[in-house]
Design a protein around this motif. Sequence first.
Motif, PDB file in Angstrom:
ATOM      1  N   GLY A  81      -7.693   9.996  -6.828  1.00 16.93           N
ATOM      2  CA  GLY A  81      -8.610   9.107  -6.106  1.00 16.93           C
ATOM      3  C   GLY A  81      -7.924   7.844  -5.619  1.00 16.93           C
ATOM      4  N   PRO A  82      -7.218   7.112  -6.503  1.00 16.67           N
ATOM      5  CA  PRO A  82      -6.472   5.935  -6.021  1.00 16.67           C
ATOM      6  C   PRO A  82      -5.443   6.271  -4.957  1.00 16.67           C
ATOM      7  CG  PRO A  82      -6.693   5.853  -8.408  1.00 16.67           C
ATOM      8  CD  PRO A  82      -7.216   7.193  -7.973  1.00 16.67           C
ATOM      9  N   LEU A  83      -4.845   7.465  -5.031  1.00 16.60           N
ATOM     10  CA  LEU A  83      -3.874   7.851  -4.005  1.00 16.60           C
ATOM     11  C   LEU A  83      -4.539   7.926  -2.638  1.00 16.60           C
ATOM     12  CD1 LEU A  83      -1.802  10.694  -5.762  1.00 16.60           C
ATOM     13  CD2 LEU A  83      -1.365   8.240  -5.715  1.00 16.60           C
ATOM     14  N   ILE A  84      -5.740   8.476  -2.593  1.00 16.51           N
ATOM     15  CA  ILE A  84      -6.446   8.617  -1.312  1.00 16.51           C
ATOM     16  C   ILE A  84      -6.754   7.250  -0.717  1.00 16.51           C
ATOM     17  CG2 ILE A  84      -8.576   9.446  -0.245  1.00 16.51           C
ATOM     18  CD1 ILE A  84      -8.570  11.706  -2.352  1.00 16.51           C
ATOM     19  N   LEU A  85      -7.222   6.312  -1.552  1.00 15.41           N
ATOM     20  CA  LEU A  85      -7.527   4.967  -1.053  1.00 15.41           C
ATOM     21  C   LEU A  85      -6.264   4.263  -0.558  1.00 15.41           C
ATOM     22  CD1 LEU A  85     -10.100   3.751  -3.737  1.00 15.41           C
ATOM     23  CD2 LEU A  85     -10.561   4.534  -1.404  1.00 15.41           C
ATOM     24  N   LEU A  86      -5.170   4.418  -1.292  1.00 19.53           N
ATOM     25  CA  LEU A  86      -3.911   3.811  -0.855  1.00 19.53           C
ATOM     26  C   LEU A  86      -3.418   4.446   0.435  1.00 19.53           C
ATOM     27  CD1 LEU A  86      -2.103   3.533  -4.309  1.00 19.53           C
ATOM     28  CD2 LEU A  86      -2.851   1.625  -2.886  1.00 19.53           C
ATOM     29  N   ALA A  87      -3.616   5.749   0.579  1.00 26.05           N
ATOM     30  CA  ALA A  87      -3.194   6.438   1.805  1.00 26.05           C
ATOM     31  C   ALA A  87      -3.961   5.915   3.014  1.00 26.05           C
ATOM     32  CB  ALA A  87      -3.392   7.944   1.649  1.00 26.05           C
ATOM     33  N   ILE A  88      -5.244   5.639   2.829  1.00 28.93           N
ATOM     34  CA  ILE A  88      -6.033   5.072   3.932  1.00 28.93           C
ATOM     35  C   ILE A  88      -5.460   3.716   4.330  1.00 28.93           C
ATOM     36  CG2 ILE A  88      -8.298   4.165   4.567  1.00 28.93           C
ATOM     37  CD1 ILE A  88      -9.518   6.302   2.705  1.00 28.93           C
ATOM     38  N   GLY A  89      -5.151   2.877   3.320  1.00 25.86           N
ATOM     39  CA  GLY A  89      -4.560   1.577   3.619  1.00 25.86           C
ATOM     40  C   GLY A  89      -3.209   1.702   4.299  1.00 25.86           C
ATOM     41  N   ALA A  90      -2.376   2.643   3.824  1.00 29.12           N
ATOM     42  CA  ALA A  90      -1.049   2.837   4.412  1.00 29.12           C
ATOM     43  C   ALA A  90      -1.132   3.355   5.837  1.00 29.12           C
ATOM     44  CB  ALA A  90      -0.233   3.804   3.556  1.00 29.12           C
ATOM     45  N   THR A  91      -2.263   3.915   6.195  1.00 26.62           N
ATOM     46  CA  THR A  91      -2.437   4.462   7.545  1.00 26.62           C
ATOM     47  C   THR A  91      -2.970   3.424   8.524  1.00 26.62           C
ATOM     48  OG1 THR A  91      -2.872   6.651   6.604  1.00 26.62           O
ATOM     49  CG2 THR A  91      -3.545   6.287   8.888  1.00 26.62           C
ATOM     50  N   PHE A 149       0.822  -1.211   0.000  1.00 23.24           N
ATOM     51  CA  PHE A 149       0.000   0.000   0.000  1.00 23.24           C
ATOM     52  C   PHE A 149       0.855   1.260   0.000  1.00 23.24           C
ATOM     53  CE2 PHE A 149      -2.988  -3.197   1.233  1.00 23.24           C
ATOM     54  CZ  PHE A 149      -4.204  -2.758   0.743  1.00 23.24           C
ATOM     55  N   PHE A 150       1.818   1.352   0.912  1.00 24.32           N
ATOM     56  CA  PHE A 150       2.550   2.622   0.957  1.00 24.32           C
ATOM     57  C   PHE A 150       3.563   2.752  -0.169  1.00 24.32           C
ATOM     58  CE2 PHE A 150       4.848   0.197   4.424  1.00 24.32           C
ATOM     59  CZ  PHE A 150       6.112   0.137   3.853  1.00 24.32           C
ATOM     60  N   LYS A 151       4.036   1.625  -0.732  1.00 23.46           N
ATOM     61  CA  LYS A 151       4.960   1.752  -1.853  1.00 23.46           C
ATOM     62  C   LYS A 151       4.210   2.099  -3.139  1.00 23.46           C
ATOM     63  CE  LYS A 151       8.471   1.859  -1.485  1.00 23.46           C
ATOM     64  NZ  LYS A 151       9.492   0.878  -1.248  1.00 23.46           N
ATOM     65  N   ALA A 152       3.035   1.512  -3.342  1.00 18.82           N
ATOM     66  CA  ALA A 152       2.209   1.920  -4.482  1.00 18.82           C
ATOM     67  C   ALA A 152       1.828   3.388  -4.346  1.00 18.82           C
ATOM     68  CB  ALA A 152       0.955   1.049  -4.562  1.00 18.82           C
TER      69      ALA A 152
END
Length: 643
Positions: A469-479, A347-350
């Motif tokens: 949009g995909p960045l926001i979803l990935l940021a939630i996962g990385a958090t 998640f955080f690398k993507a």
Amino acid sequence: MMYAIAVFSPLVGCLIAGLLGRSIGGRAAQGVTIGFMILAAICGVTAFVENTWYDAEQETVPLLSWVVSSTLHADWALRHDTLSVTMVGMVTFIATLIHIYSVGYMAHDAYPVYRFFSYLSLFTFAMLMLVTADNLLQLFFGWEGVGLASYLLIGYWYDKPSACAAAIKAMIVNRIGDLAFVVGIALVFFTFGSIEFPAIFGAIEQHQNDLYGLFGTNFRAYEVIGVLLFIGAMGKSAQIGLHTWLPDAMEGPTPVSALIHAATMVTAGVFLMARMSPIMSYAPYALAFVAVIGGTTAFFAATIGCAQTDIKRVIAYSTCSQLGYMFVAAGVAAYQASIFHLFTHAFFKALLFLSAGSVIHAVSGEQDMRKMGGLWRHIPLTYTMFWVGSLALGGVFPFAGYYSKDAILEASYASGTLSGMYGFWCGLLGAFLTAFYSWRLIIMTFHGKPRADHHVMEHVHESPFVMTGPLILLAIGATVNGFVFRREFIGEGWPEFWRGAIVITANNHVLENMEHLPGWVGLAPTVAGLTGIALAYLAYMFVPSIPPAFARVFRPIYLLAYNKWYFDELYDFLFVRPTFWLARNLWQIGDATLIDGAPNGMAEIAAGSSRQVVKIQTGSIAVYAFVMLIGVVLLLGLYMLVR
């Protein structure tokens, strides 16, 4: 049924886009591949949730009989256990977001867009086949599939010589590891009489004392198998020695970098170690080798990341380093922690790669951080996403990397082995360097005075929602992923979560020992990370004269890191130049001179002789009569001499 849909949906999208893309057009091809990827993600994530919280049944999904040859049997089946389901859920989710992001990133690309999306879906399908394989042959099919897809995607811009060279380099370097992998598979078959996982894992104790003769010495078969399989993993997962293809893979479009470095390909080697844990757990020397290589890679790649100036290459070497952490965990038989970090890292690398793509998109394709600066006011959302990804990568509480990276360092210390302690200290130094180069990247890219061309700065703008949009979803996962899944992956709930998908020996108490470590062990990674962040601010924000002064005073060290420890130059000297020299001599001497030269020379002699003989034919009767007379005289003289 739902599990099979998750695996094969990307293949359907790939075939439609690839075969019919020219007819249906780029937009339709994008819609088809994304639609099937969304279907795959829904099914994959649902299967993961059911397995995690609803105790879904773990079973193999048979498809068809594949290979039947004497005693070699390999059925095509989808393995449905926690390890496979976790990988399927993660891969489909990340790949779907990358597909969606690519719509915006590739919007103005000159190449046929349907081809790019077809390759992305092919890559995803190959990875899904790898992680759901129920035997080593099927796993190798997916293994080679991601290699092929990476070649196609890295060299996607085929009119760029650098992209073509990078694609070829990735293919060749991976073949070195793949050779060892194939030999390892063969030895597994000779040892167990099968390459199917149920048969192998059911006979582990029966063959644990088997020996294999090598170089005149008998070695335990499990040790040899473990080393061979890991060398295969070193190629795919870019560990030191077989890592040189990874930074060059940045020649492909940024979504490709995200897919390769986050969810697919490079994680295949880590998955292989976890899948083969029943064998690896009985091979202590092979595990020690894994831990040492992993620890060395974690530190080595982090030092290079501190000196790179290309925004994507910094993140690429970060991937190389983080994979080292995962192998450290596998090397101390803490496979749960290894897969946990693989899961959070995706998640955080993507997020970091796609955020870098958003920066590149904003500055008209520029990737050199020395030509950026002052961007945070212009692209605040991308700036925020970089912070989230970097906090997770740096292992700062409460982001996902804090839980998974700390678990690896604690497990390596708790193992009590020399290789584990080596991995711990390399990982601790790597944590400091990771934080340093991450905030070096943020400061150089977003802060300070703008260093880009005035015309470029006038056109800097935030990326469209299809990219953010995909960045926001990935940021939630990385958090939140670290906190949400810690209990299941490595906490008190791990036996119920893994349910035998990962096997460790009875005397392995690493996860239990992690609960009884000295306080400083758990605190050290956070201190190292915060120190790295502080040093980056000091050197690049408050006293910017420090980096050039360091590069001047410690020039050999700086050049070592900047030139990537001279691995490319070393390999060029040891392998590339001798190979070219040998090839030229085989061509010019062996082929042109000997093979072609001998027949051609004999033909030339015959032709030259015939040209001389032809000159005798003058057409004069008097000359012919004279020659006949001379012949008669010679014959008579010879006759008289003999008598």
